[in-house]
Design a protein around this motif. Structure first.
Motif, PDB file in Angstrom:
ATOM      1  N   SER A  68       0.847  -1.191   0.000  1.00 66.15           N
ATOM      2  CA  SER A  68       0.000   0.000   0.000  1.00 66.15           C
ATOM      3  C   SER A  68       0.886   1.246   0.000  1.00 66.15           C
ATOM      4  CB  SER A  68      -0.900   0.023   1.237  1.00 66.15           C
ATOM      5  OG  SER A  68      -0.133   0.344   2.402  1.00 66.15           O
ATOM      6  N   GLU A  69       0.240   2.389  -0.057  1.00 68.49           N
ATOM      7  CA  GLU A  69       0.962   3.663   0.010  1.00 68.49           C
ATOM      8  C   GLU A  69       0.776   4.344   1.366  1.00 68.49           C
ATOM      9  OE1 GLU A  69       1.020   4.865  -4.730  1.00 68.49           O
ATOM     10  OE2 GLU A  69      -0.513   5.735  -3.434  1.00 68.49           O
ATOM     11  N   TYR A  70       0.633   3.529   2.406  1.00 70.51           N
ATOM     12  CA  TYR A  70       0.513   4.063   3.762  1.00 70.51           C
ATOM     13  C   TYR A  70       1.698   4.986   4.061  1.00 70.51           C
ATOM     14  CZ  TYR A  70      -0.263   3.942   8.846  1.00 70.51           C
ATOM     15  OH  TYR A  70      -0.499   4.272  10.156  1.00 70.51           O
ATOM     16  N   ASN A  71       1.411   6.072   4.771  1.00 70.89           N
ATOM     17  CA  ASN A  71       2.396   7.128   5.065  1.00 70.89           C
ATOM     18  C   ASN A  71       2.837   7.859   3.798  1.00 70.89           C
ATOM     19  OD1 ASN A  71       4.332   6.163   8.045  1.00 70.89           O
ATOM     20  ND2 ASN A  71       2.136   6.346   7.728  1.00 70.89           N
ATOM     21  N   THR A  72       2.030   7.768   2.727  1.00 71.84           N
ATOM     22  CA  THR A  72       2.374   8.354   1.423  1.00 71.84           C
ATOM     23  C   THR A  72       3.773   7.914   0.998  1.00 71.84           C
ATOM     24  OG1 THR A  72       0.982  10.260   2.021  1.00 71.84           O
ATOM     25  CG2 THR A  72       2.307  10.467   0.035  1.00 71.84           C
ATOM     26  N   ARG A  73       3.952   6.601   1.087  1.00 70.42           N
ATOM     27  CA  ARG A  73       5.172   5.977   0.606  1.00 70.42           C
ATOM     28  C   ARG A  73       4.864   5.328  -0.742  1.00 70.42           C
ATOM     29  NH1 ARG A  73       9.213   4.297   3.736  1.00 70.42           N
ATOM     30  NH2 ARG A  73       9.093   2.202   2.827  1.00 70.42           N
ATOM     31  N   PRO A  74       5.556   5.683  -1.799  1.00 67.46           N
ATOM     32  CA  PRO A  74       5.237   5.126  -3.116  1.00 67.46           C
ATOM     33  C   PRO A  74       5.382   3.608  -3.142  1.00 67.46           C
ATOM     34  CG  PRO A  74       6.738   7.003  -3.315  1.00 67.46           C
ATOM     35  CD  PRO A  74       6.657   6.666  -1.858  1.00 67.46           C
ATOM     36  N   LEU A  75       4.509   2.959  -3.911  1.00 71.99           N
ATOM     37  CA  LEU A  75       4.673   1.532  -4.140  1.00 71.99           C
ATOM     38  C   LEU A  75       6.050   1.274  -4.735  1.00 71.99           C
ATOM     39  CD1 LEU A  75       1.196   0.665  -5.706  1.00 71.99           C
ATOM     40  CD2 LEU A  75       1.975   0.146  -3.379  1.00 71.99           C
ATOM     41  N   VAL A  76       6.685   0.189  -4.297  1.00 72.78           N
ATOM     42  CA  VAL A  76       8.051  -0.060  -4.747  1.00 72.78           C
ATOM     43  C   VAL A  76       8.029  -0.694  -6.134  1.00 72.78           C
ATOM     44  CG1 VAL A  76       8.847  -0.320  -2.387  1.00 72.78           C
ATOM     45  CG2 VAL A  76       8.235  -2.345  -3.690  1.00 72.78           C
ATOM     46  N   PRO A  77       9.075  -0.461  -6.926  1.00 73.74           N
ATOM     47  CA  PRO A  77       9.108  -1.050  -8.265  1.00 73.74           C
ATOM     48  C   PRO A  77       9.291  -2.560  -8.209  1.00 73.74           C
ATOM     49  CG  PRO A  77      11.166   0.101  -7.807  1.00 73.74           C
ATOM     50  CD  PRO A  77      10.244   0.392  -6.664  1.00 73.74           C
ATOM     51  N   GLU A  78       8.860  -3.214  -9.290  1.00 73.37           N
ATOM     52  CA  GLU A  78       9.067  -4.645  -9.476  1.00 73.37           C
ATOM     53  C   GLU A  78       9.963  -4.843 -10.687  1.00 73.37           C
ATOM     54  OE1 GLU A  78       5.294  -7.117  -8.565  1.00 73.37           O
ATOM     55  OE2 GLU A  78       4.575  -5.124  -9.108  1.00 73.37           O
ATOM     56  N   VAL A  79      10.904  -5.760 -10.562  1.00 70.44           N
ATOM     57  CA  VAL A  79      11.908  -6.001 -11.594  1.00 70.44           C
ATOM     58  C   VAL A  79      11.899  -7.483 -11.929  1.00 70.44           C
ATOM     59  CG1 VAL A  79      14.385  -5.901 -12.137  1.00 70.44           C
ATOM     60  CG2 VAL A  79      13.316  -4.074 -10.772  1.00 70.44           C
ATOM     61  N   LEU A  80      12.022  -7.803 -13.205  1.00 71.02           N
ATOM     62  CA  LEU A  80      12.075  -9.196 -13.659  1.00 71.02           C
ATOM     63  C   LEU A  80      13.425  -9.462 -14.298  1.00 71.02           C
ATOM     64  CD1 LEU A  80      10.236 -11.756 -13.906  1.00 71.02           C
ATOM     65  CD2 LEU A  80       9.751 -11.011 -16.255  1.00 71.02           C
ATOM     66  N   VAL A  81      14.028 -10.590 -13.911  1.00 67.99           N
ATOM     67  CA  VAL A  81      15.339 -10.972 -14.440  1.00 67.99           C
ATOM     68  C   VAL A  81      15.217 -12.312 -15.147  1.00 67.99           C
ATOM     69  CG1 VAL A  81      17.683 -11.676 -13.812  1.00 67.99           C
ATOM     70  CG2 VAL A  81      16.647  -9.691 -12.705  1.00 67.99           C
ATOM     71  N   SER A  82      15.837 -12.395 -16.326  1.00 66.03           N
ATOM     72  CA  SER A  82      15.949 -13.658 -17.060  1.00 66.03           C
ATOM     73  C   SER A  82      17.367 -13.751 -17.586  1.00 66.03           C
ATOM     74  CB  SER A  82      14.942 -13.717 -18.212  1.00 66.03           C
ATOM     75  OG  SER A  82      15.074 -14.937 -18.926  1.00 66.03           O
ATOM     76  N   GLY A  83      18.166 -14.617 -16.980  1.00 68.97           N
ATOM     77  CA  GLY A  83      19.576 -14.683 -17.364  1.00 68.97           C
ATOM     78  C   GLY A  83      20.261 -13.375 -17.016  1.00 68.97           C
ATOM     79  N   ASP A  84      20.787 -12.703 -18.055  1.00 70.78           N
ATOM     80  CA  ASP A  84      21.406 -11.397 -17.816  1.00 70.78           C
ATOM     81  C   ASP A  84      20.512 -10.250 -18.269  1.00 70.78           C
ATOM     82  OD1 ASP A  84      21.562 -11.708 -20.551  1.00 70.78           O
ATOM     83  OD2 ASP A  84      23.729 -11.419 -20.700  1.00 70.78           O
TER      84      ASP A  84
END
Length: 421
Positions: A381-397
């Motif tokens: 959530s964005e409780y305390n007006t904290r931005p949602l964190v990014p999501e990253v996908l890795v495949s090999g390099d």
């Protein structure tokens, strides 16, 4: 097994140092491994080899569109529990004939959406839901395929907030009333009974509760067939646990689960559906965070991180354990010390671990929460007006940001101040 390993002293996601991703996107962030997601799906698929089956990924565990696309491309079905999840599954390219709609509170609008867009089956959970679905189906001139979720009153021996198969839980109908409810379903022309559904809970670490529940389902299936119902499909839910604490004994493997399913239900000639979520996604992800301060308190020391309960709520909500490790591998024999590991949110509940033994870390160091791929980003959530964190996908390099961190302007501009204020 996962693909987050130390190489040359740095924790990697497959072939990519997590320190490099942190430098690119900032902290905190979630990172997922394609290789781990793929491996875990295939373990389930192979465990049921030799049976007519469909592995339906429970997308509530991790509903990022990239993850859904990967699952769909692997041949998975998708288990959805809302109209929004149904729309995401279809947007990711999963056809309706591979989508199962579960949940106790489906609205008529959601039912119509799924019937018009295509659906494999509805797992219905009450007589009022059956009546509503019948009404919607008749208005569209179609029959809705259904499995009725039965509650076998089996103790899954898991956390009370994620147990779903006991008599006091809100899910399903009592198995003792199942024949009566199936008889009612047979009188509703908008419904087509295709199977039986059961799901007893999440994070199960023993096969015994599954076997007890599935044995009851086997008996029920034979009784329903004797009543004239054409039961061709058994939806067994999900729930197999993952090893959050690597020092503990590992939960049963998918292959052991599959052997039990075949032994208990194999003689019925039914198609088997299973709906794993946590075991596919859990160990396929980590949450990376930076130490803001090391605080020396009275009688205890604190690691204050830039990740918080709004980013990963499981410890605050369930007292759940996540292994927390530094991104820079400690030297063998490094002495450890106990820390309370906390976030910056103004809640005492914003605590990830108490008296957790950790190697020496300093402000600016990076740490990773292991087994954070399930019920992490989806519950943020964005409780305390904290931005949602990014999501990253890795495949090999290869590295891709599959959900960007919103800016503060994005957050502020979503609100509207009325003209009369």
């Amino acid at each position: 097994m996962d693909h987050f390993l130390y190489r040359d002293g740095i924790l990697h996601a497959e072939d990519v140092p997590l320190t490099e991703i942190a430098a690119q996107v900032g902290t905190p962030f979630y990172c997922y491994s394609v290789a781990t997601l793929t491996r875990h799906f295939r373990l389930f698929d192979e465990a049921l080899a030799g049976t007519d089956h469909l592995v339906c990924y429970a997308m509530k565990a991790n509903s990022n569109m990239a993850v859904l696309k990967l699952m769909g491309d692997l041949g998975a079905g998708i288990d959805v529990v809302s109209g929004g999840e149904y729309r995401k599954a279809q947007a990711a390219g999963v056809p309706g004939e591979r989508i199962v709609f579960s949940g106790v509170g489906k609205t008529q609008e959601e039912m119509r959406l799924a019937l018009e867009g295509g659906i494999r089956q509805f797992n219905v959970e009450s007589e009022p839901e059956m009546a509503a679905l019948n009404e919607v189906a008749l208005s569209l001139g179609v029959q809705a395929p259904i499995a009725i979720r039965v509650n076998p009153d089996v103790d899954a021996k898991t956390h009370e907030k994620i147990a779903t198969g006991k008599s006091e839980n809100k899910f399903g109908i009592p198995i003792a009333r199942a024949r009566e409810v199936y008889a009612l379903a047979a009188t509703l022309p908008g419904l087509k009974v295709v199977g039986v559904d059961v799901h007893i809970g999440s994070q199960l670490t023993s096969l015994e509760p599954f076997e007890l529940a599935y044995s009851k389902v086997a008996e029920l299936t034979q009784a329903l067939r004797s009543d004239g119902h054409d039961i061709v499909r058994l939806d067994l839910g999900g729930g197999l646990g993952i090893p959050y604490e690597r020092s503990n004994a590992a939960p049963p493997l998918p292959v052991e689960y599959g052997e039990m399913v075949k032994r208990v239900l194999g003689d019925l000639g039914c198609e088997i559906e299973i709906e794993p979520g946590r075991l596919i996604a859990g160990n396929a992800g980590v949450l990376v965070s930076q130490v803001i301060y090391v605080k020396n308190g009275e009688g205890r020391d604190f690691l204050i991180l830039d990740a918080a309960m709004n980013d990963l709520v499981r410890p605050a909500m369930y007292a759940a354990h996540h292994d927390i490790v530094p991104l820079v591998e400690p030297a063998p024999g490094t002495e450890q010390a106990p820390y309370d590991i906390v976030g910056p949110v103004c809640e005492t509940g914003d605590t990830f671990a108490k008296s957790r033994m950790m190697p020496p870390v300093a402000a600016g160091d990076l740490v990773a929460f292991r087994s954070a791929g399930a019920y992490g980003a989806v519950m943020a959530s964005e409780y305390n007006t904290r931005p949602l964190v990014p999501e990253v996908l890795v495949s090999g390099d290869h590295v891709a940001v599959i959900r960007a961190r919103p800016s503060f302007d994005d957050i502020i501009n979503r609100d509207t101040i009325p003209e009369w204020l």
